[in-house]
Enzyme design. Structure first.
Site, PDB file in Angstrom:
ATOM      1  N   ALA A 192      -6.225   7.533   2.094  1.00 31.69           N
ATOM      2  CA  ALA A 192      -6.880   7.635   0.781  1.00 31.69           C
ATOM      3  C   ALA A 192      -7.587   6.322   0.466  1.00 31.69           C
ATOM      4  O   ALA A 192      -7.028   5.250   0.673  1.00 31.69           O
ATOM      5  CB  ALA A 192      -5.841   7.943  -0.285  1.00 31.69           C
TER       6      ALA A 192
ATOM      7  N   LYS B 148       6.717   3.375  10.595  1.00 25.23           N
ATOM      8  CA  LYS B 148       5.431   3.252   9.905  1.00 25.23           C
ATOM      9  C   LYS B 148       4.989   1.786   9.877  1.00 25.23           C
ATOM     10  O   LYS B 148       3.800   1.477  10.049  1.00 25.23           O
ATOM     11  CB  LYS B 148       5.573   3.801   8.473  1.00 25.23           C
ATOM     12  CG  LYS B 148       4.354   3.580   7.568  1.00 25.23           C
ATOM     13  CD  LYS B 148       3.293   4.633   7.773  1.00 25.23           C
ATOM     14  CE  LYS B 148       1.977   4.347   7.079  1.00 25.23           C
ATOM     15  NZ  LYS B 148       1.961   4.380   5.648  1.00 25.23           N
TER      16      LYS B 148
ATOM     17  N   GLY C  16       2.097   4.012 -10.618  1.00 28.87           N
ATOM     18  CA  GLY C  16       1.017   3.383  -9.859  1.00 28.87           C
ATOM     19  C   GLY C  16      -0.162   4.333  -9.712  1.00 28.87           C
ATOM     20  O   GLY C  16      -0.022   5.407  -9.127  1.00 28.87           O
TER      21      GLY C  16
ATOM     22  N   ASN D  82      -3.495  -2.466   9.773  1.00 27.46           N
ATOM     23  CA  ASN D  82      -3.891  -3.062   8.491  1.00 27.46           C
ATOM     24  C   ASN D  82      -4.504  -4.463   8.610  1.00 27.46           C
ATOM     25  O   ASN D  82      -5.620  -4.684   8.139  1.00 27.46           O
ATOM     26  CB  ASN D  82      -2.721  -3.025   7.508  1.00 27.46           C
ATOM     27  CG  ASN D  82      -2.356  -1.595   7.128  1.00 27.46           C
ATOM     28  OD1 ASN D  82      -2.497  -0.684   7.939  1.00 27.46           O
ATOM     29  ND2 ASN D  82      -1.903  -1.379   5.915  1.00 27.46           N
TER      30      ASN D  82
ATOM     31  N   GLU E  90      -0.550  -6.595   1.102  1.00 24.88           N
ATOM     32  CA  GLU E  90       0.879  -6.363   1.350  1.00 24.88           C
ATOM     33  C   GLU E  90       1.340  -7.048   2.646  1.00 24.88           C
ATOM     34  O   GLU E  90       2.360  -6.672   3.213  1.00 24.88           O
ATOM     35  CB  GLU E  90       1.142  -4.857   1.432  1.00 24.88           C
ATOM     36  CG  GLU E  90       0.880  -4.149   0.115  1.00 24.88           C
ATOM     37  CD  GLU E  90       1.232  -2.670   0.154  1.00 24.88           C
ATOM     38  OE1 GLU E  90       2.071  -2.234  -0.644  1.00 24.88           O
ATOM     39  OE2 GLU E  90       0.647  -1.959   0.980  1.00 24.88           O
TER      40      GLU E  90
ATOM     41  N   SER F 165      -5.595   0.335   3.603  1.00 30.32           N
ATOM     42  CA  SER F 165      -5.280  -0.193   2.271  1.00 30.32           C
ATOM     43  C   SER F 165      -5.471  -1.709   2.238  1.00 30.32           C
ATOM     44  O   SER F 165      -5.903  -2.268   1.220  1.00 30.32           O
ATOM     45  CB  SER F 165      -3.845   0.175   1.897  1.00 30.32           C
ATOM     46  OG  SER F 165      -2.957  -0.233   2.911  1.00 30.32           O
TER      47      SER F 165
HETATM   48  O1  PAF Z   1      -2.173   1.397   4.739  1.00 31.84           O
HETATM   49  C1  PAF Z   1      -2.928   2.306   5.128  1.00 31.84           C
HETATM   50  O2  PAF Z   1      -4.143   2.262   4.968  1.00 31.84           O
HETATM   51  C2  PAF Z   1      -2.293   3.537   5.760  1.00 31.84           C
HETATM   52  O3  PAF Z   1      -0.901   3.343   5.818  1.00 31.84           O
HETATM   53  C3  PAF Z   1      -2.831   3.947   7.114  1.00 31.84           C
HETATM   54  C4  PAF Z   1      -1.917   5.010   7.709  1.00 31.84           C
HETATM   55  C5  PAF Z   1      -2.929   2.762   8.054  1.00 31.84           C
HETATM   56  C6  PAF Z   1      -4.163   4.661   7.011  1.00 31.84           C
HETATM   57  O4  PAF Z   1      -5.204   3.890   6.554  1.00 31.84           O
END
Ligand code: PAF
Length: 322
Positions: free
Chosen positions: A129, A185, A7, A193, A268, A256
């Site tokens: 990221a 998490k 990926g 998200n 997701e 993300s």
């Molecule tokens: O999915 C994401 O973006 C990450 O898991 C997080 C920790 C929320 C940071 O943007």
């Protein structure tokens, strides 16, 4: 060590970059041919507060092209896990551990089915990221990575990869409770998200409004109640405070899910709030906030899909030409 990163999105590219810089031999597998071409030509570039850095990497679209791997790290989106492990399992030598640091619930079970529980390592990463386009990543915040083995047989492998990641500057801790860590998490992702994706806010902006803070709190508390009923040990003594800390630590990051929505891609949501809703409803635990967040994101996905189809239709019928 030969490490295979499966990926080439934001997290896969970030891990590849750090591992290469620390002297490891990294190969990447990515299904998007255009992305593979760009990364082969221009390398992987990370922008952060510390500056800009580019490394070269071997990247392929076909698992047949990859050589021997001592470790594989799965960084595809959760909805692609099944396809990716099915493709890669036959070319990994038996015994190659596969580590997942993906968001969401259900990935370790899919991997274990394909390569065996003894070769499956699960984990989470709070690295922030952002994908700026093929091979360019913005590193918007360092966060802890926690990994562990699913069975006693693979504990040694988890210890080895933990030290490899730490050696590469990816701060990583070891756990004996992968399920607890994955749920911990998921609680955070269930709040940050969908809300950032629906409201188009950066992670840190969720802390600016009492309304978003209240919705985050409800989403986390519902998910924590589901985890508790399942007998899962959530890692944080105060999951709401931890969610707010992650918002702060990754304040300038686009989550993300927001990145997926902005790029008109699938999200997701089914593996985050969707999984919490499925588990909650099966156990009779009320999860109305998670369900509403899930439905709103799914409505945005459906709208984006419709727009993609309309644009595609305009392009092929010539209407979209300048
Ligand atoms: O999915 C994401 O973006 C990450 O898991 C997080 C920790 C929320 C940071 O943007």
């Amino acid at each position: 060590m030969n490490i295979l990163i499966i990926g080439g999105g934001a997290i896969g590219s970030l891990f590849a970059h750090f591992l290469i810089q620390s002297g490891q031999r990294v190969t990447m597998l990515e299904s998007n041919g255009e992305r593979v071409e760009k990364i082969t030509r221009d390398g992987l570039t990370i922008e952060s507060e510390r500056g800009v850095s580019t490394v070269r990497v071997e990247i392929f679209t076909s698992p047949q092209a990859i050589g021997k791997a001592d470790y594989a790290i799965l960084c595809v989106k959760s909805y692609d896990t099944e396809r990716a492990v099915r493709e890669v399992a036959p070319v990994l030598k038996s015994g190659t551990p596969v580590l997942t640091v993906q968001n969401g619930l259900g990935n370790v079970e899919i991997i274990a089915q394909a390569v065996g529980m003894e070769n499956t390592l699960g984990g989470i990463t709070a690295q922030g990221a952002t994908d700026l386009g093929s091979g360019k990543i913005r590193h918007a915040g360092k966060g802890e990575t926690i990994i562990g083995a699913l069975s006693k047989e693979s504990r040694e492998k988890a210890v080895e990869i933990t030290s490899l990641l730490n050696g590469a500057g990816i701060e990583t801790a070891l756990t004996d409770d992968v399920e607890g860590v994955l749920w911990s998490k998921a609680l955070i992702n269930a709040a940050i998200n969908p809300l950032t994706a629906i409201l188009r806010l950066r992670n840190g902006e969720l802390l600016d409004y009492p309304e978003t803070r209240e919705i985050m709190r409800s989403a986390v508390e519902e998910a924590a109640a589901v985890a508790k009923t399942k007998g899962i040990q959530v890692k944080w003594p105060d999951p709401v405070a931890q969610t707010e800390r992650v918002c702060q630590a990754t304040a300038s990051n686009y989550s993300s899910m927001l990145q997926d929505v902005l790029n008109h891609k699938r999200t997701e949501i089914d593996f985050i709030n969707g999984a919490i809703v499925r588990e909650g409803e099966a156990l009779g635990i009320p999860v109305p906030v998670n369900k509403t967040l899930m439905l709103l994101v799914k409505a945005i996905e459906a709208l984006n899909l419709k727009k993609n189809k309309e644009r595609h239709h305009e392009r092929i019928s010539g209407k979209g030409r300048d």
